[in-house]
Design a protein around this motif. Structure first.
Motif, PDB file in Angstrom:
ATOM      1  N   LYS A   5       0.825  -1.204   0.000  1.00  0.00           N
ATOM      2  CA  LYS A   5       0.000   0.000   0.000  1.00  0.00           C
ATOM      3  C   LYS A   5       0.862   1.258   0.000  1.00  0.00           C
ATOM      4  N   ALA A   6       2.022   1.193   0.663  1.00  0.00           N
ATOM      5  CA  ALA A   6       2.931   2.343   0.682  1.00  0.00           C
ATOM      6  C   ALA A   6       3.496   2.609  -0.714  1.00  0.00           C
ATOM      7  N   GLN A   7       3.857   1.559  -1.425  1.00  0.00           N
ATOM      8  CA  GLN A   7       4.349   1.713  -2.793  1.00  0.00           C
ATOM      9  C   GLN A   7       3.245   2.221  -3.711  1.00  0.00           C
ATOM     10  N   PHE A   8       2.029   1.735  -3.501  1.00  0.00           N
ATOM     11  CA  PHE A   8       0.909   2.163  -4.331  1.00  0.00           C
ATOM     12  C   PHE A   8       0.618   3.645  -4.147  1.00  0.00           C
ATOM     13  N   LYS A   9       0.747   4.145  -2.932  1.00  0.00           N
ATOM     14  CA  LYS A   9       0.486   5.567  -2.677  1.00  0.00           C
ATOM     15  C   LYS A   9       1.423   6.456  -3.490  1.00  0.00           C
ATOM     16  N   ILE A  10       2.625   5.960  -3.812  1.00  0.00           N
ATOM     17  CA  ILE A  10       3.589   6.728  -4.606  1.00  0.00           C
ATOM     18  C   ILE A  10       3.120   6.837  -6.056  1.00  0.00           C
ATOM     19  N   ILE A  11       2.598   5.736  -6.615  1.00  0.00           N
ATOM     20  CA  ILE A  11       2.205   5.747  -8.030  1.00  0.00           C
ATOM     21  C   ILE A  11       0.742   6.111  -8.249  1.00  0.00           C
ATOM     22  N   GLU A  12      -0.029   6.188  -7.191  1.00  0.00           N
ATOM     23  CA  GLU A  12      -1.473   6.458  -7.324  1.00  0.00           C
ATOM     24  C   GLU A  12      -1.797   7.743  -8.084  1.00  0.00           C
ATOM     25  N   PRO A  13      -1.062   8.850  -7.885  1.00  0.00           N
ATOM     26  CA  PRO A  13      -1.394  10.066  -8.645  1.00  0.00           C
ATOM     27  C   PRO A  13      -1.187   9.928 -10.157  1.00  0.00           C
ATOM     28  N   GLY A  20     -17.474   5.857 -12.066  1.00  0.00           N
ATOM     29  CA  GLY A  20     -18.589   4.932 -12.207  1.00  0.00           C
ATOM     30  C   GLY A  20     -18.617   3.886 -11.110  1.00  0.00           C
ATOM     31  N   ASN A  21     -19.232   2.785 -11.413  1.00  0.00           N
ATOM     32  CA  ASN A  21     -19.408   1.697 -10.458  1.00  0.00           C
ATOM     33  C   ASN A  21     -18.234   0.726 -10.585  1.00  0.00           C
ATOM     34  N   VAL A  22     -17.130   1.064  -9.938  1.00  0.00           N
ATOM     35  CA  VAL A  22     -15.921   0.253 -10.017  1.00  0.00           C
ATOM     36  C   VAL A  22     -15.828  -0.602  -8.758  1.00  0.00           C
ATOM     37  N   LYS A  23     -15.787  -1.916  -8.947  1.00  0.00           N
ATOM     38  CA  LYS A  23     -15.751  -2.824  -7.809  1.00  0.00           C
ATOM     39  C   LYS A  23     -14.334  -3.263  -7.464  1.00  0.00           C
ATOM     40  N   ILE A  24     -13.412  -3.176  -8.418  1.00  0.00           N
ATOM     41  CA  ILE A  24     -12.047  -3.637  -8.196  1.00  0.00           C
ATOM     42  C   ILE A  24     -11.138  -2.418  -8.046  1.00  0.00           C
ATOM     43  N   PRO A  25     -10.472  -2.277  -6.896  1.00  0.00           N
ATOM     44  CA  PRO A  25      -9.596  -1.117  -6.696  1.00  0.00           C
ATOM     45  C   PRO A  25      -8.360  -1.175  -7.591  1.00  0.00           C
ATOM     46  N   ASN A  26      -7.776  -0.006  -7.844  1.00  0.00           N
ATOM     47  CA  ASN A  26      -6.611   0.086  -8.724  1.00  0.00           C
ATOM     48  C   ASN A  26      -5.441  -0.755  -8.240  1.00  0.00           C
ATOM     49  N   ILE A  27      -5.222  -0.842  -6.937  1.00  0.00           N
ATOM     50  CA  ILE A  27      -4.093  -1.627  -6.421  1.00  0.00           C
ATOM     51  C   ILE A  27      -4.252  -3.101  -6.781  1.00  0.00           C
ATOM     52  N   GLN A  28      -5.469  -3.587  -6.769  1.00  0.00           N
ATOM     53  CA  GLN A  28      -5.724  -4.982  -7.123  1.00  0.00           C
ATOM     54  C   GLN A  28      -5.465  -5.212  -8.613  1.00  0.00           C
ATOM     55  N   VAL A  29      -5.819  -4.241  -9.442  1.00  0.00           N
ATOM     56  CA  VAL A  29      -5.571  -4.347 -10.881  1.00  0.00           C
ATOM     57  C   VAL A  29      -4.074  -4.339 -11.157  1.00  0.00           C
ATOM     58  N   ILE A  30      -3.343  -3.445 -10.501  1.00  0.00           N
ATOM     59  CA  ILE A  30      -1.892  -3.372 -10.681  1.00  0.00           C
ATOM     60  C   ILE A  30      -1.245  -4.692 -10.268  1.00  0.00           C
ATOM     61  N   ASN A  31      -1.650  -5.227  -9.127  1.00  0.00           N
ATOM     62  CA  ASN A  31      -1.076  -6.496  -8.670  1.00  0.00           C
ATOM     63  C   ASN A  31      -1.417  -7.649  -9.615  1.00  0.00           C
TER      64      ASN A  31
END
Length: 62
Positions: A5-13, A20-31
């Motif tokens: 989660k710490a690494q994801f916070k760096i690339i999140e921006p 819309g109605n997104v059920k899968i978070p971006n971190i899960q897609v990246i992983n």
């Protein structure tokens, strides 16, 4: 390989904003994308703990 989660916070921006109605978070897609790249499997071979393979595939293509 999974990012924390710490690494994801760096690339999140750098990632597009979820709309819309997104059920899968971006971190899960990246992983999931990292899993495909690391193991060299097809999208259909993606373990179910990442979510439905087709949903991940469509998000990655966008």
């Amino acid at each position: 390989m999974e990012i924390s989660k710490a690494q994801f916070k760096i690339i999140e921006p750098l990632l597009p904003v979820q709309r819309g109605n997104v059920k899968i978070p971006n971190i899960q897609v990246i992983n999931a994308i990292l899993y495909i790249a690391e193991h060299g499997c097809e999208w259909r071979g993606l373990p179910e703990n990442f979510g439905k393979w087709y949903s991940i595939y469509m998000r990655a293509n966008r």
